[in-house]
Design an enzyme around this catalytic site. Structure first.
Site, PDB file in Angstrom:
ATOM      1  N   ASN A   1       0.812  -1.239   0.000  1.00  0.00           N
ATOM      2  CA  ASN A   1       0.000   0.000   0.000  1.00  0.00           C
ATOM      3  C   ASN A   1       0.835   1.274   0.000  1.00  0.00           C
ATOM      4  O   ASN A   1       0.433   2.271  -0.592  1.00  0.00           O
ATOM      5  CB  ASN A   1      -1.015  -0.019   1.154  1.00  0.00           C
ATOM      6  CG  ASN A   1      -0.372  -0.057   2.508  1.00  0.00           C
ATOM      7  OD1 ASN A   1       0.725  -0.566   2.686  1.00  0.00           O
ATOM      8  ND2 ASN A   1      -1.047   0.508   3.490  1.00  0.00           N
TER       9      ASN A   1
ATOM     10  N   LYS B   1      12.037  -7.984   1.760  1.00  0.00           N
ATOM     11  CA  LYS B   1      11.121  -8.650   0.834  1.00  0.00           C
ATOM     12  C   LYS B   1       9.866  -7.800   0.678  1.00  0.00           C
ATOM     13  O   LYS B   1       8.973  -7.808   1.521  1.00  0.00           O
ATOM     14  CB  LYS B   1      10.718 -10.045   1.311  1.00  0.00           C
ATOM     15  CG  LYS B   1      10.072 -10.845   0.183  1.00  0.00           C
ATOM     16  CD  LYS B   1       9.018 -11.831   0.635  1.00  0.00           C
ATOM     17  CE  LYS B   1       7.688 -11.228   0.874  1.00  0.00           C
ATOM     18  NZ  LYS B   1       7.012 -10.659  -0.320  1.00  0.00           N
ATOM     19  N   PRO B   2       9.808  -7.047  -0.421  1.00  0.00           N
ATOM     20  CA  PRO B   2       8.593  -6.258  -0.666  1.00  0.00           C
ATOM     21  C   PRO B   2       7.467  -7.149  -1.179  1.00  0.00           C
ATOM     22  O   PRO B   2       7.701  -8.301  -1.567  1.00  0.00           O
ATOM     23  CB  PRO B   2       9.028  -5.269  -1.739  1.00  0.00           C
ATOM     24  CG  PRO B   2      10.266  -5.850  -2.362  1.00  0.00           C
ATOM     25  CD  PRO B   2      10.844  -6.864  -1.433  1.00  0.00           C
ATOM     26  N   ASP B   3       6.265  -6.608  -1.202  1.00  0.00           N
ATOM     27  CA  ASP B   3       5.143  -7.344  -1.768  1.00  0.00           C
ATOM     28  C   ASP B   3       5.378  -7.580  -3.269  1.00  0.00           C
ATOM     29  O   ASP B   3       5.994  -6.757  -3.951  1.00  0.00           O
ATOM     30  CB  ASP B   3       3.851  -6.549  -1.567  1.00  0.00           C
ATOM     31  CG  ASP B   3       2.628  -7.363  -1.959  1.00  0.00           C
ATOM     32  OD1 ASP B   3       2.106  -8.080  -1.089  1.00  0.00           O
ATOM     33  OD2 ASP B   3       2.224  -7.284  -3.139  1.00  0.00           O
TER      34      ASP B   3
ATOM     35  N   CYS C   1      -3.076   1.991   6.578  1.00  0.00           N
ATOM     36  CA  CYS C   1      -3.277   1.327   7.875  1.00  0.00           C
ATOM     37  C   CYS C   1      -3.872   2.275   8.905  1.00  0.00           C
ATOM     38  O   CYS C   1      -4.648   1.859   9.748  1.00  0.00           O
ATOM     39  CB  CYS C   1      -1.965   0.750   8.367  1.00  0.00           C
ATOM     40  SG  CYS C   1      -0.649   1.971   8.488  1.00  0.00           S
TER      41      CYS C   1
ATOM     42  N   GLU D   1       3.713  -4.292  12.508  1.00  0.00           N
ATOM     43  CA  GLU D   1       2.849  -3.134  12.239  1.00  0.00           C
ATOM     44  C   GLU D   1       1.672  -3.661  11.444  1.00  0.00           C
ATOM     45  O   GLU D   1       1.804  -3.946  10.251  1.00  0.00           O
ATOM     46  CB  GLU D   1       3.602  -2.087  11.402  1.00  0.00           C
ATOM     47  CG  GLU D   1       5.009  -1.754  11.874  1.00  0.00           C
ATOM     48  CD  GLU D   1       5.024  -0.824  13.068  1.00  0.00           C
ATOM     49  OE1 GLU D   1       3.983  -0.230  13.367  1.00  0.00           O
ATOM     50  OE2 GLU D   1       6.080  -0.714  13.712  1.00  0.00           O
ATOM     51  N   LEU D   2       0.513  -3.777  12.093  1.00  0.00           N
ATOM     52  CA  LEU D   2      -0.567  -4.560  11.486  1.00  0.00           C
ATOM     53  C   LEU D   2      -1.798  -3.718  11.162  1.00  0.00           C
ATOM     54  O   LEU D   2      -1.701  -2.517  10.993  1.00  0.00           O
ATOM     55  CB  LEU D   2      -0.907  -5.731  12.419  1.00  0.00           C
ATOM     56  CG  LEU D   2       0.310  -6.559  12.877  1.00  0.00           C
ATOM     57  CD1 LEU D   2      -0.091  -7.635  13.861  1.00  0.00           C
ATOM     58  CD2 LEU D   2       1.054  -7.154  11.688  1.00  0.00           C
TER      59      LEU D   2
ATOM     60  N   GLU E   1     -11.511  -5.054   9.261  1.00  0.00           N
ATOM     61  CA  GLU E   1     -10.873  -4.020   8.436  1.00  0.00           C
ATOM     62  C   GLU E   1     -11.268  -4.219   6.972  1.00  0.00           C
ATOM     63  O   GLU E   1     -11.136  -5.318   6.432  1.00  0.00           O
ATOM     64  CB  GLU E   1      -9.355  -4.151   8.591  1.00  0.00           C
ATOM     65  CG  GLU E   1      -8.562  -3.098   7.852  1.00  0.00           C
ATOM     66  CD  GLU E   1      -7.059  -3.374   7.906  1.00  0.00           C
ATOM     67  OE1 GLU E   1      -6.636  -4.535   7.742  1.00  0.00           O
ATOM     68  OE2 GLU E   1      -6.303  -2.411   8.111  1.00  0.00           O
TER      69      GLU E   1
HETATM   70  P1  NAD Z   1      -0.097  -9.284   3.945  1.00  0.00           P
HETATM   71  O1  NAD Z   1       0.066  -9.681   5.349  1.00  0.00           O
HETATM   72  O2  NAD Z   1      -0.875 -10.161   3.062  1.00  0.00           O
HETATM   73  O3  NAD Z   1       1.335  -9.103   3.212  1.00  0.00           O
HETATM   74  C1  NAD Z   1       2.328  -8.261   3.706  1.00  0.00           C
HETATM   75  C2  NAD Z   1       3.699  -8.815   3.329  1.00  0.00           C
HETATM   76  O4  NAD Z   1       3.882 -10.077   3.945  1.00  0.00           O
HETATM   77  C3  NAD Z   1       3.889  -9.050   1.834  1.00  0.00           C
HETATM   78  O5  NAD Z   1       5.225  -8.727   1.480  1.00  0.00           O
HETATM   79  C4  NAD Z   1       3.655 -10.538   1.702  1.00  0.00           C
HETATM   80  O6  NAD Z   1       4.294 -11.106   0.575  1.00  0.00           O
HETATM   81  C5  NAD Z   1       4.276 -11.042   2.986  1.00  0.00           C
HETATM   82  N1  NAD Z   1       3.768 -12.348   3.437  1.00  0.00           N
HETATM   83  C6  NAD Z   1       2.554 -12.901   3.182  1.00  0.00           C
HETATM   84  N2  NAD Z   1       2.453 -14.108   3.796  1.00  0.00           N
HETATM   85  C7  NAD Z   1       3.628 -14.298   4.467  1.00  0.00           C
HETATM   86  C8  NAD Z   1       4.123 -15.340   5.303  1.00  0.00           C
HETATM   87  N3  NAD Z   1       3.394 -16.430   5.570  1.00  0.00           N
HETATM   88  N4  NAD Z   1       5.356 -15.213   5.819  1.00  0.00           N
HETATM   89  C9  NAD Z   1       6.101 -14.102   5.577  1.00  0.00           C
HETATM   90  N5  NAD Z   1       5.680 -13.086   4.786  1.00  0.00           N
HETATM   91  C10 NAD Z   1       4.457 -13.180   4.240  1.00  0.00           C
HETATM   92  O7  NAD Z   1      -0.715  -7.815   4.005  1.00  0.00           O
HETATM   93  P2  NAD Z   1      -1.261  -6.936   2.793  1.00  0.00           P
HETATM   94  O8  NAD Z   1      -2.625  -7.373   2.484  1.00  0.00           O
HETATM   95  O9  NAD Z   1      -0.262  -6.900   1.716  1.00  0.00           O
HETATM   96  O10 NAD Z   1      -1.283  -5.485   3.454  1.00  0.00           O
HETATM   97  C11 NAD Z   1      -2.428  -4.925   3.955  1.00  0.00           C
HETATM   98  C12 NAD Z   1      -2.439  -5.026   5.463  1.00  0.00           C
HETATM   99  O11 NAD Z   1      -1.301  -4.374   5.993  1.00  0.00           O
HETATM  100  C13 NAD Z   1      -3.621  -4.317   6.084  1.00  0.00           C
HETATM  101  O12 NAD Z   1      -4.158  -5.091   7.120  1.00  0.00           O
HETATM  102  C14 NAD Z   1      -3.031  -3.041   6.655  1.00  0.00           C
HETATM  103  O13 NAD Z   1      -3.764  -2.481   7.705  1.00  0.00           O
HETATM  104  C15 NAD Z   1      -1.674  -3.498   7.057  1.00  0.00           C
HETATM  105  N6  NAD Z   1      -0.723  -2.385   7.129  1.00  0.00           N
HETATM  106  C16 NAD Z   1      -0.294  -1.986   8.356  1.00  0.00           C
HETATM  107  C17 NAD Z   1       0.577  -0.899   8.466  1.00  0.00           C
HETATM  108  C18 NAD Z   1       1.054  -0.417   9.827  1.00  0.00           C
HETATM  109  O14 NAD Z   1       1.990   0.369   9.870  1.00  0.00           O
HETATM  110  N7  NAD Z   1       0.460  -0.840  10.913  1.00  0.00           N
HETATM  111  C19 NAD Z   1       0.999  -0.231   7.326  1.00  0.00           C
HETATM  112  C20 NAD Z   1       0.517  -0.670   6.092  1.00  0.00           C
HETATM  113  C21 NAD Z   1      -0.337  -1.764   6.011  1.00  0.00           C
END
Ligand code: NAD
Length: 540
Positions: free
Chosen positions: A181, A204-206, A311, A277-278, A409
């Site tokens: 995001n 590791k970025p998305d 987030c 950071e979730l 969310e």
């Molecule tokens: P996600 O958890 O699906 O993915 C985030 C990252 O984790 C990606 O790089 C993904 O490839 C990796 N990943 C996925 N599965 C994994 C695993 N099993 N082991 C290790 N890495 C793995 O999240 P998303 O959907 O990409 O992002 C949206 C979420 O992120 C929302 O819930 C949002 O609120 C949260 N977010 C939080 C903050 C914050 O600062 N608190 C900031 C931005 C986004």
């Protein structure tokens, strides 16, 4: 709301994603040479690539080489070698590199913003927030790292004769796993603090947004950070992210709560630390003495920045009975004035969502709420006429606990309005659910709002602002309570998490134990008398 549709509007102020054949600025984002120059930084030897498409137009953007678990092992080996020299580099030299990064990010911001827009589809003004926040972070740690990391003196057990110092030692190699995001910002800001503390990074970025993260790595190298110190790998979250958790000395994860739990378990097994950071379901409170114009402006920014894929954005707004109607009128009017468009130009207020999956989630949340009786005050629909993943900014009323978007969310441009009669009830409802990331209070009585803030379960509370006041105040820690995470970015906390404390005590003149032929019993008596004396003298 105003719609700028590149496909159908066609007027002079309306422009779609640039056509690479006719617009030279577009060509670099899509040019294979540009993509290749970025992706050659990846440790990715598996021979496979993943296609990335732009949410602006659903056209292919790049083919990104994919890393294997063996590549992750190699990335850690390189990072570990580089970290040894970096940890010996004086912190002042590390700071100077970060200050150069600040300038480079500002100098190359047009390129950065274009790339972010191609990968995420977000409006230009929201893409701009990313280099802005990275520059702020680089400047902050570029000016403060030495202060935060300085060795400190502590009182020793024997005054004067026991000298105690606490050193801050880097953890080693930090794994940074980041979401799509804010792909440039979130790939860099946590790692900037990690390298300021003398660590190396494996990032590791998305999968959707690898190029923005690689551009960040290129800028770090140009700023003087050794290339090998910042490794980037690409690939499947579970496989490649999991391989990072298996090797890192510390993990910084930003993403969903569900994935955060998996990462925490992996880190617990290895007895390493992590910061998470979730997600959030953030509340905004409009008290009866709020400036309603300011509150409505803030509520729009809070709810629809980056199409709600933020987030710290607000998905629940609690409004005092006395001002509810007047607030809602202003909020809806401002929302309907937003301009939607999938162009690289300044001027749009909202771009598309990032993917089909996000669009499906947002649509499902709104459809479910409407089917169960919620009212749509504005928006409520996907807009395929504007681009593949557009969803209108949407305000709901009458949302109740059996509806999915009440507590889950949405991570999209959907916000629910709730009326309240007294403030204690509003705070209790705002604290409902399991999250605790960010909150906002609008009131003209700052002291009272600050008092109420102490009762809100959120890691950051913004008063008369949506989220930017805390997010950009880099000296203050930022992070979530409850299921919104653990650990803090920003401030001293943001850099100290990447260090171990090491206490060094130097004993002078006397030793511990009986002195000069004293018996054990006599020694015990002396020590007891000493304890009583020290307490009387007020020693800690
Ligand atoms: P996600 O958890 O699906 O993915 C985030 C990252 O984790 C990606 O790089 C993904 O490839 C990796 N990943 C996925 N599965 C994994 C695993 N099993 N082991 C290790 N890495 C793995 O999240 P998303 O959907 O990409 O992002 C949206 C979420 O992120 C929302 O819930 C949002 O609120 C949260 N977010 C939080 C903050 C914050 O600062 N608190 C900031 C931005 C986004």
């Amino acid at each position: 709301m105003n719609a700028q549709n590149p496909a159908s509007a066609g007027g002079p102020v309306v422009e779609g994603p640039r056509d690479p054949e006719h617009d030279p600025r577009a060509s670099y984002a899509l040019e294979p040479e540009y993509v290749a120059a970025l992706t050659e930084r990846l440790v990715a030897t598996g021979g496979t690539t993943a296609e990335v498409r732009s949410p602006l137009n659903d056209a292919p953007l790049a083919h990104v080489p994919q890393s294997t678990p063996a590549d992750v092992v190699e990335a850690f080996a390189r990072a570990r070698r580089a970290q040894i020299g970096w940890a010996r580099t004086p912190v002042e030299a590390r700071q100077r590199a970060l200050l150069r990064l600040h300038d480079l990010v500002l100098d190359r911001q047009d390129e950065i913003i274009d790339l972010i827009q191609w990968e995420t589809g977000k409006a230009r003004k929201h893409a701009f927030d990313e280099p802005l926040h990275v520059a702020l972070t680089a400047r902050y740690y570029g000016r403060t790292a030495a202060r935060h990391l300085a060795t400190t003196r502590r009182p020793g057990v024997v005054p004067v004769l026991t000298r105690v110092e606490v050193n801050r030692v880097p953890k080693g190699v930090v794994g940074i796993i980041s979401p799509w995001n804010y792909p440039f910002d979130l790939a860099l800001i946590d790692g900037i603090a990690a390298i300021a503390a003398g660590n190396a990074v494996v990032a590791k970025p998305d999968a959707q947004t690898v190029l923005s993260a690689l551009l960040g790595a290129e800028l770090l190298e140009q700023a003087g950070i050794p290339r090998e110190l910042w490794q980037v790998v690409a690939g499947d979250g579970a496989e490649i992210g999991g391989a990072i958790v298996e090797r890192a000395d510390y993990v910084c994860f930003t993403g969903s709560t569900a994935t955060g739990r998996l990462i925490a378990r992996g880190c617990a097994d290895r007895l390493i630390g992590c910061s998470l950071e979730l997600g959030g379901k953030n509340p905004l409170l409009v008290l009866r003495d709020a400036d309603l114009e300011k509150a409505a402006e803030g509520a729009v920014r809070a709810s629809f920045s980056n199409s709600g894929q933020l987030c710290v954005s607000m998905e629940r707004i609690f409004v005092a009975d006395q001002v509810y109607d007047r607030f809602v009128e202003r909020f809806v009017a401002r929302t309907e004035a937003l301009t939607l468009g999938s162009t690289l130009e300044w001027g749009n207020d909202m771009g598309p969502l990032i993917s089909r999956q996000q669009l499906d989630t947002v649509t499902a949340h709104v459809d479910d709420a409407v089917a169960k009786g919620a009212r749509v005050l504005t928006g409520g629909h996907a807009r395929p006429d504007l681009g593949p993943y557009f969803f209108e900014p949407t305000i709901l009323e009458g949302v109740s606990p059996e509806m999915t978007c009440f507590g889950r969310e949405t991570f999209g441009p959907v916000v629910s309005l709730y009326r309240f009669h007294d403030e204690a009830d509003a705070i209790a409802r705002a604290n409902g659910g399991e999250y605790g990331l960010n909150a906002s209070i609008y009131s003209q009585d700052g002291a009272r709002a600050r008092f109420l803030a102490r009762h809100v379960k959120a890691g950051t509370v913004n008063i008369n602002e949506a989220f930017a006041a805390t997010f950009a105040s880099l000296d203050a820690p930022m992070g979530g309570m409850r299921e919104s995470g653990t650990g803090r970015r920003q401030g001293a906390e943001g850099v100290l998490r990447y260090t171990e404390t090491q206490s060094v005590a130097t004993q002078r003149l006397i030793r511990f134990g009986p002195q000069l032929g004293m018996s054990d019993e006599a020694y015990a008596k002396v020590m007891n008398a000493n304890l009583r004396l020290m307490k009387k003298l007020g020693r800690a």
